[in-house]
Each structure stands twice: as C-alpha cells, then as structure tokens.
Enzyme design. Structure first.
Site, PDB file in Angstrom:
ATOM      1  N   ASP A  32       0.855  -1.175   0.000  1.00 20.70           N
ATOM      2  CA  ASP A  32       0.000   0.000   0.000  1.00 20.70           C
ATOM      3  C   ASP A  32       0.896   1.232   0.000  1.00 20.70           C
ATOM      4  O   ASP A  32       1.785   1.354   0.851  1.00 20.70           O
ATOM      5  CB  ASP A  32      -0.887  -0.021   1.254  1.00 20.70           C
ATOM      6  CG  ASP A  32      -1.858   1.142   1.298  1.00 20.70           C
ATOM      7  OD1 ASP A  32      -2.817   1.142   0.515  1.00 20.70           O
ATOM      8  OD2 ASP A  32      -1.650   2.054   2.118  1.00 20.70           O
ATOM      9  N   HIS A  45      -4.928  14.451  -8.938  1.00 21.86           N
ATOM     10  CA  HIS A  45      -5.133  13.044  -9.281  1.00 21.86           C
ATOM     11  C   HIS A  45      -4.262  12.585 -10.447  1.00 21.86           C
ATOM     12  O   HIS A  45      -3.889  11.407 -10.515  1.00 21.86           O
ATOM     13  CB  HIS A  45      -6.612  12.766  -9.561  1.00 21.86           C
ATOM     14  CG  HIS A  45      -7.448  12.866  -8.323  1.00 21.86           C
ATOM     15  ND1 HIS A  45      -7.523  11.840  -7.401  1.00 21.86           N
ATOM     16  CD2 HIS A  45      -8.209  13.864  -7.834  1.00 21.86           C
ATOM     17  CE1 HIS A  45      -8.304  12.208  -6.411  1.00 21.86           C
ATOM     18  NE2 HIS A  45      -8.730  13.434  -6.638  1.00 21.86           N
ATOM     19  N   GLU A  75      -4.842   2.406  -3.897  1.00 19.54           N
ATOM     20  CA  GLU A  75      -3.372   2.374  -3.993  1.00 19.54           C
ATOM     21  C   GLU A  75      -2.795   1.096  -3.397  1.00 19.54           C
ATOM     22  O   GLU A  75      -1.620   1.039  -3.055  1.00 19.54           O
ATOM     23  CB  GLU A  75      -2.775   3.603  -3.305  1.00 19.54           C
ATOM     24  CG  GLU A  75      -2.916   3.637  -1.809  1.00 19.54           C
ATOM     25  CD  GLU A  75      -4.263   4.134  -1.293  1.00 19.54           C
ATOM     26  OE1 GLU A  75      -4.358   4.338  -0.081  1.00 19.54           O
ATOM     27  OE2 GLU A  75      -5.214   4.313  -2.063  1.00 19.54           O
TER      28      GLU A  75
END
Length: 153
Positions: A32, A45, A75
């Site tokens: 992550d 973004h 993610e």
C-alpha cells in the site's frame, strides 16, 4: 497494465490447489502506497496516477512472468509469487521498497509503501491468505510505514 482483484482471487485459488497438490511454496505480498491521499490532495489526481504507474513499472522490472501483479483497490496491490518461499518473497519486498524509495516520481518526488508478506499454508483459503497479508501490511503501517513485515501466521 495490471490484473484486477477478481483475476487475482481466481488465480490465488488455483495456486492454493496447485501448492497443496505438489507441496511447493508460494507467497503473497500486499503493498500500500504511504500517504497516497496526501499526494492526490497536494499534487492532483493526475500526479497520483503517475505514482501508480511508476510503482507498477518498478514492480514489473523485478518480477517473473509467472508472478501475478494485481491492483487490489485504490493504492493497494497484491503480488502472487508461485514457487517462492517466504524468505525470497520478503527479500523481493525489501528490494521493491528500496527501489521505490530511491526513485523520484516526476512532479511528486520520492514515495514509499508498506508491505505485508506471507506464505501459503496447508488448509488456507483465499480469504485467510488475503487477511494475513493485509494484517501484515497494516502492521508495517503501524510500525511507521515505509517497511516490510512478513510472517506465516
């Protein structure tokens, strides 16, 4: 350019059966990106997408064609490593972490990730294996992020 969660779950089930039948190890890495929301909020973004593509490119350079990289959500990514004992998977995760920390993403800078590494065990289900990798990844987050936690239980 990576597989999705459903494909990984189907492949993981096949790997569980294969490993049980042949007695060969396989490992699972969950990773992550650390503070990804902050990246999206600070840089937009589009920058977040660049970070995701950067991570995927780094991982693809290090894995074999038999390995399966999938986006788990947001993610988070999972990496299924057939024929791979825990020590080798942990070493790969450490290498990926180092690669990630040393490279810069255009317009963002350096990023890090937290890794959870586990190995398939007799009697595992897909859910149990995923939960173990997830718990180890969260242990890495709780240990300060930017690290690897591995284990079999």
């Amino acid at each position: 350019g990576v597989y999705n969660r459903r494909f990984l779950q189907e492949t993981l089930l096949k790997e569980l059966y294969r490993a049980e039948r042949h007695g060969e190890p396989f490992s699972l890495i969950m990773l992550d990106l650390d503070h990804f929301k902050r990246i999206n909020d600070s840089y937009g973004h589009e920058a977040g997408d660049r970070v995701l593509r950067h991570l995927v490119a780094l991982v693809k350079k290090r894995i074999r064609s038999s390995d399966c990289l999938a986006r788990w959500g947001g993610e988070e990514f999972m990496l299924l490593l057939p024929h791979t004992p825990l020590a080798s998977a942990t070493a790969l995760a450490e290498t990926l972490l180092q690669d990630l920390c040393e490279a810069e993403v255009s317009g963002v800078g350096r990023v890090s990730a937290s890794f959870g590494v586990t190995i398939g065990q007799p009697g595992d289900t897909v859910e149990r294996l995923e939960q173990r990798a997830d718990a180890l990844m969260y242990a890495a987050k709780q240990a300060g992020r930017n690290c690897v936690k591995s284990g079999s239980v």
